[in-house]
Design a protein around this motif. Structure first.
Motif, PDB file in Angstrom:
ATOM      1  N   ASP A  16      28.399  25.636 -14.916  1.00  0.00           N
ATOM      2  CA  ASP A  16      28.227  24.627 -13.911  1.00  0.00           C
ATOM      3  C   ASP A  16      27.566  23.300 -14.887  1.00  0.00           C
ATOM      4  O   ASP A  16      26.381  23.281 -15.050  1.00  0.00           O
ATOM      5  CB  ASP A  16      27.042  24.930 -12.764  1.00  0.00           C
ATOM      6  N   PHE A  17      28.688  22.364 -14.992  1.00  0.00           N
ATOM      7  CA  PHE A  17      28.123  21.190 -15.813  1.00  0.00           C
ATOM      8  C   PHE A  17      27.826  19.991 -14.919  1.00  0.00           C
ATOM      9  O   PHE A  17      27.338  19.041 -15.402  1.00  0.00           O
ATOM     10  CB  PHE A  17      29.444  20.661 -16.420  1.00  0.00           C
ATOM     11  N   THR A  18      27.616  20.314 -13.619  1.00  0.00           N
ATOM     12  CA  THR A  18      26.974  19.392 -12.806  1.00  0.00           C
ATOM     13  C   THR A  18      25.541  19.126 -12.885  1.00  0.00           C
ATOM     14  O   THR A  18      24.817  17.866 -12.650  1.00  0.00           O
ATOM     15  CB  THR A  18      27.212  19.621 -11.201  1.00  0.00           C
ATOM     16  N   GLN A  19      24.717  20.037 -13.572  1.00  0.00           N
ATOM     17  CA  GLN A  19      23.346  19.986 -14.017  1.00  0.00           C
ATOM     18  C   GLN A  19      23.402  19.086 -15.297  1.00  0.00           C
ATOM     19  O   GLN A  19      24.246  18.839 -15.945  1.00  0.00           O
ATOM     20  CB  GLN A  19      22.944  21.374 -14.203  1.00  0.00           C
ATOM     21  N   ALA A  23      33.541  19.021 -17.766  1.00  0.00           N
ATOM     22  CA  ALA A  23      32.255  18.815 -16.930  1.00  0.00           C
ATOM     23  C   ALA A  23      32.503  17.453 -16.030  1.00  0.00           C
ATOM     24  O   ALA A  23      32.005  17.570 -15.081  1.00  0.00           O
ATOM     25  CB  ALA A  23      31.271  18.179 -18.098  1.00  0.00           C
ATOM     26  N   ASN A  24      33.388  16.232 -16.490  1.00  0.00           N
ATOM     27  CA  ASN A  24      33.746  15.089 -15.644  1.00  0.00           C
ATOM     28  C   ASN A  24      34.296  15.709 -14.379  1.00  0.00           C
ATOM     29  O   ASN A  24      34.013  15.224 -13.304  1.00  0.00           O
ATOM     30  CB  ASN A  24      34.414  14.298 -16.417  1.00  0.00           C
ATOM     31  N   ARG A  25      35.385  16.634 -14.511  1.00  0.00           N
ATOM     32  CA  ARG A  25      36.107  17.112 -13.474  1.00  0.00           C
ATOM     33  C   ARG A  25      35.166  17.487 -12.335  1.00  0.00           C
ATOM     34  O   ARG A  25      35.149  17.213 -11.154  1.00  0.00           O
ATOM     35  CB  ARG A  25      36.989  18.168 -13.631  1.00  0.00           C
ATOM     36  N   GLN A  26      34.060  18.485 -12.751  1.00  0.00           N
ATOM     37  CA  GLN A  26      33.085  19.222 -12.048  1.00  0.00           C
ATOM     38  C   GLN A  26      32.341  17.909 -11.167  1.00  0.00           C
ATOM     39  O   GLN A  26      31.985  18.245 -10.140  1.00  0.00           O
ATOM     40  CB  GLN A  26      32.490  20.001 -12.807  1.00  0.00           C
ATOM     41  N   ASN A  33      19.951   8.657 -15.600  1.00  0.00           N
ATOM     42  CA  ASN A  33      19.846   9.690 -14.634  1.00  0.00           C
ATOM     43  C   ASN A  33      19.272  11.038 -14.871  1.00  0.00           C
ATOM     44  O   ASN A  33      19.163  11.198 -15.877  1.00  0.00           O
ATOM     45  CB  ASN A  33      21.456   9.841 -13.625  1.00  0.00           C
ATOM     46  N   ASP A  34      19.090  11.757 -13.852  1.00  0.00           N
ATOM     47  CA  ASP A  34      18.227  12.880 -14.147  1.00  0.00           C
ATOM     48  C   ASP A  34      19.496  14.065 -14.407  1.00  0.00           C
ATOM     49  O   ASP A  34      18.988  15.367 -14.924  1.00  0.00           O
ATOM     50  CB  ASP A  34      17.464  13.456 -12.866  1.00  0.00           C
ATOM     51  N   GLN A  35      20.684  13.741 -14.165  1.00  0.00           N
ATOM     52  CA  GLN A  35      21.653  14.922 -14.621  1.00  0.00           C
ATOM     53  C   GLN A  35      22.602  14.318 -15.663  1.00  0.00           C
ATOM     54  O   GLN A  35      24.024  14.191 -15.544  1.00  0.00           O
ATOM     55  CB  GLN A  35      22.330  15.391 -13.298  1.00  0.00           C
ATOM     56  N   PRO A  36      22.064  14.020 -17.004  1.00  0.00           N
ATOM     57  CA  PRO A  36      22.853  13.209 -17.797  1.00  0.00           C
ATOM     58  C   PRO A  36      23.926  14.272 -18.536  1.00  0.00           C
ATOM     59  O   PRO A  36      23.866  15.425 -18.445  1.00  0.00           O
ATOM     60  CB  PRO A  36      22.144  12.916 -19.053  1.00  0.00           C
ATOM     61  N   LEU A  37      24.986  13.738 -18.857  1.00  0.00           N
ATOM     62  CA  LEU A  37      25.937  14.409 -19.814  1.00  0.00           C
ATOM     63  C   LEU A  37      26.002  13.968 -20.947  1.00  0.00           C
ATOM     64  O   LEU A  37      26.097  12.667 -21.325  1.00  0.00           O
ATOM     65  CB  LEU A  37      27.331  14.439 -19.002  1.00  0.00           C
TER      66      LEU A  37
END
Length: 265
Positions: free
Chosen positions: A207-210, A259-262, A114-118
């Motif tokens: 903001d870890f959703t990016q 990051a997961n929570r967000q 995906n475009d917003q990987p973690l």
């Protein structure tokens, strides 16, 4: 019919010990050892090719071995208890050891879905136990990839496989130099968040959703200058105790799960 080995001096057994003990042999042959039913099953699920299976019928029956979803080309070898004790790496024995083909863990093989990987990145981790714990954390959080920068040990070291409880097979892993990994992240516009004291903000203000890469260094020296010069933002976990040191895998767990929570909002 499968073969049977009862001599400790058999060349196949000597080769198994070399693959276990020597990173050089693993690299040269492109093979490594997996011990335990769960770990072998996870490797198969992760797309690893199993070349040989060695089992001790006292601990695991031939029928149980047949249930492992290996290919018809996999060589199955029965070994005596004496031989098994010699090559078994851990105390809690399951009676089965496999020889598997290593994968190419270079960055070019990474596929981000995906475009917003973690992504979790560890720079120069030394202790196999810490690497194993990081991989378990990454698996639990279902991160998109784990990168090891400037590794001090190969990822198919038996201690890493054992301490990761097979999570070395469940994560998408890549290894590379710090320079290569930074270039990979920048090319894909992935934010770089380094766990460091210098010029840092509390981790829960980010903001870890990016698209995000969380980078941790060693407990002794932290992140190298090269990372610190290239981070989007340094982050810190505020400490309230007497000491300001936290195990690297625990710190990574806190950051990754924030990051997961967000991302679940």
């Amino acid at each position: 019919m499968h073969k049977h080995i009862s001599s400790l001096h058999n060349p196949a057994i000597k080769r198994l010990l070399q693959l276990q003990e020597k990173s050089r042999t693993r690299k040269k042959e492109g093979l490594f050892i997996i011990e335990g039913r769960r770990e072998i099953s996870l490797a198969l699920k992760g797309g690893y090719s199993i070349k040989e299976i060695y089992f001790n019928p006292v601990l695991l029956s031939a029928e149980e071995v047949q249930k492992l979803p290996v290919s018809e080309r996999t060589e199955i070898v029965e070994i005596s208890s004496e031989v098994y004790e010699k090559i078994a790496y851990r105390g809690s024995t399951e009676g089965v050891i496999a020889v598997a083909e290593a994968k190419d863990l270079s960055l070019k093989n990474v596929q981000l879905k995906n475009d917003q990987p973690l992504i979790l990145i560890a720079e120069a981790p030394e202790k196999p136990g810490n690497i194993g714990a990081l991989l378990r954390t990454a698996d639990a959080a279902a991160v998109d990839a784990v990168f090891i920068a400037n590794p001090r040990t190969d990822m198919f070291n038996p201690n890493i496989i054992r301490s990761s409880v097979g999570c070395v097979f469940t994560n998408q892993i890549a290894i590379g130099s710090t320079t290569e990994i930074i270039a990979f992240l920048k090319e894909r516009k992935i934010g770089i968040f380094g766990a460091a004291l210098q010029a840092s903000v509390p981790y829960d203000t980010i903001d870890f959703t990016q698209a995000s890469a969380i980078v941790v260094g060693t407990e002794a020296t932290g992140l190298s200058e090269e990372w610190l010069e290239n981070t989007t933002q340094n982050i810190i976990i505020p400490m309230q105790g007497e000491i300001d040191s936290m195990n690297v895998s625990v710190a990574a767990g806190i950051l990754i799960f924030e990051a997961n929570r967000q991302r679940r909002r």
